[in-house]
Motif scaffolding. Structure first.
Motif, short mmCIF file in Angstrom:
data_model
loop_
_atom_site.label_atom_id
_atom_site.label_comp_id
_atom_site.label_asym_id
_atom_site.label_seq_id
_atom_site.Cartn_x
_atom_site.Cartn_y
_atom_site.Cartn_z
N ALA A 42 0.68 -0.39 8.76
CA ALA A 42 0.21 -0.12 7.40
C ALA A 42 1.24 -0.56 6.36
N ALA A 43 2.51 -0.28 6.63
CA ALA A 43 3.57 -0.69 5.69
C ALA A 43 3.66 -2.21 5.62
N LEU A 44 3.57 -2.88 6.75
CA LEU A 44 3.61 -4.34 6.76
C LEU A 44 2.46 -4.93 5.96
N LEU A 45 1.26 -4.41 6.17
CA LEU A 45 0.10 -4.93 5.43
C LEU A 45 0.23 -4.66 3.94
N ALA A 46 0.78 -3.50 3.57
CA ALA A 46 0.96 -3.19 2.15
C ALA A 46 1.94 -4.16 1.51
N VAL A 47 3.02 -4.51 2.21
CA VAL A 47 4.00 -5.44 1.66
C VAL A 47 3.43 -6.86 1.59
N VAL A 48 2.75 -7.29 2.66
CA VAL A 48 2.23 -8.65 2.71
C VAL A 48 1.17 -8.89 1.65
N PHE A 49 0.29 -7.93 1.45
CA PHE A 49 -0.81 -8.13 0.51
C PHE A 49 -0.52 -7.54 -0.87
N GLY A 50 0.71 -7.12 -1.12
CA GLY A 50 1.09 -6.67 -2.45
C GLY A 50 0.53 -5.33 -2.86
N GLY A 51 0.22 -4.49 -1.93
CA GLY A 51 -0.34 -3.18 -2.27
C GLY A 51 0.68 -2.07 -2.27
N TRP A 52 1.96 -2.41 -2.22
CA TRP A 52 3.00 -1.39 -2.13
C TRP A 52 3.01 -0.50 -3.37
N ASP A 53 2.80 -1.08 -4.56
CA ASP A 53 2.78 -0.27 -5.79
C ASP A 53 1.64 0.75 -5.76
N ALA A 54 0.50 0.34 -5.23
CA ALA A 54 -0.64 1.26 -5.14
C ALA A 54 -0.34 2.41 -4.18
N VAL A 55 0.34 2.10 -3.08
CA VAL A 55 0.70 3.14 -2.11
C VAL A 55 1.65 4.14 -2.75
N VAL A 56 2.65 3.66 -3.47
CA VAL A 56 3.62 4.54 -4.13
C VAL A 56 2.92 5.39 -5.20
N THR A 57 2.01 4.78 -5.95
CA THR A 57 1.29 5.52 -6.99
C THR A 57 0.45 6.64 -6.38
N GLN A 58 -0.27 6.32 -5.30
CA GLN A 58 -1.10 7.33 -4.65
C GLN A 58 -0.24 8.45 -4.06
N ALA A 59 0.86 8.09 -3.44
CA ALA A 59 1.74 9.10 -2.84
C ALA A 59 2.31 10.02 -3.91
N SER A 60 2.70 9.46 -5.06
CA SER A 60 3.25 10.31 -6.11
C SER A 60 2.15 11.20 -6.72
N SER A 61 0.94 10.70 -6.78
CA SER A 61 -0.17 11.52 -7.28
C SER A 61 -0.45 12.70 -6.36
N VAL A 62 -0.47 12.44 -5.07
CA VAL A 62 -0.69 13.51 -4.09
C VAL A 62 0.44 14.51 -4.16
N ALA A 63 1.68 14.04 -4.26
CA ALA A 63 2.82 14.94 -4.36
C ALA A 63 2.72 15.79 -5.64
N GLY A 64 2.26 15.20 -6.74
CA GLY A 64 2.07 15.94 -7.98
C GLY A 64 1.02 17.03 -7.84
N MET A 65 -0.07 16.73 -7.14
CA MET A 65 -1.11 17.73 -6.93
C MET A 65 -0.63 18.87 -6.04
N LEU A 66 0.26 18.56 -5.12
CA LEU A 66 0.79 19.59 -4.23
C LEU A 66 1.88 20.40 -4.90
N GLY A 67 2.31 19.97 -6.08
CA GLY A 67 3.31 20.71 -6.83
C GLY A 67 4.74 20.39 -6.45
N ARG A 68 4.98 19.17 -5.95
CA ARG A 68 6.34 18.81 -5.57
C ARG A 68 6.89 17.79 -6.51
#
Length: 68
Positions: A42-68
């Motif tokens: 999954a990490a390789l595909l995110a880097v190859v296809f340029g989706g790394w920013d989207a992954v980071v954005t989603q992860a930070s959103s989930v962390a924000g909802m969890l209160g971290r």
């Protein structure tokens, strides 16, 4: 073609499936093993296809909802 003898219970003997290591496949896999198998790809595909920013954005959103 091989013929199998009938068992006393009325079921014919069947061949068991075996994986490449000669082991019978288990019915379940531990979630951490599954994650360890999937995350590098999954990490390789995110880097190859340029989706790394989207992954980071989603992860930070989930962390924000969890209160971290």
């Amino acid at each position: 073609m091989a013929h199998y003898a009938e068992r006393p219970g009325g079921r014919a003997r069947t061949r068991q499936s075996v994986d490449v290591f000669g082991q019978r496949p288990s019915s379940t896999r531990h979630p951490l093993v599954a994650a360890a198998m999937v995350l590098p790809l999954a990490a390789l595909l995110a880097v190859v296809f340029g989706g790394w920013d989207a992954v980071v954005t989603q992860a930070s959103s989930v962390a924000g909802m969890l209160g971290r």
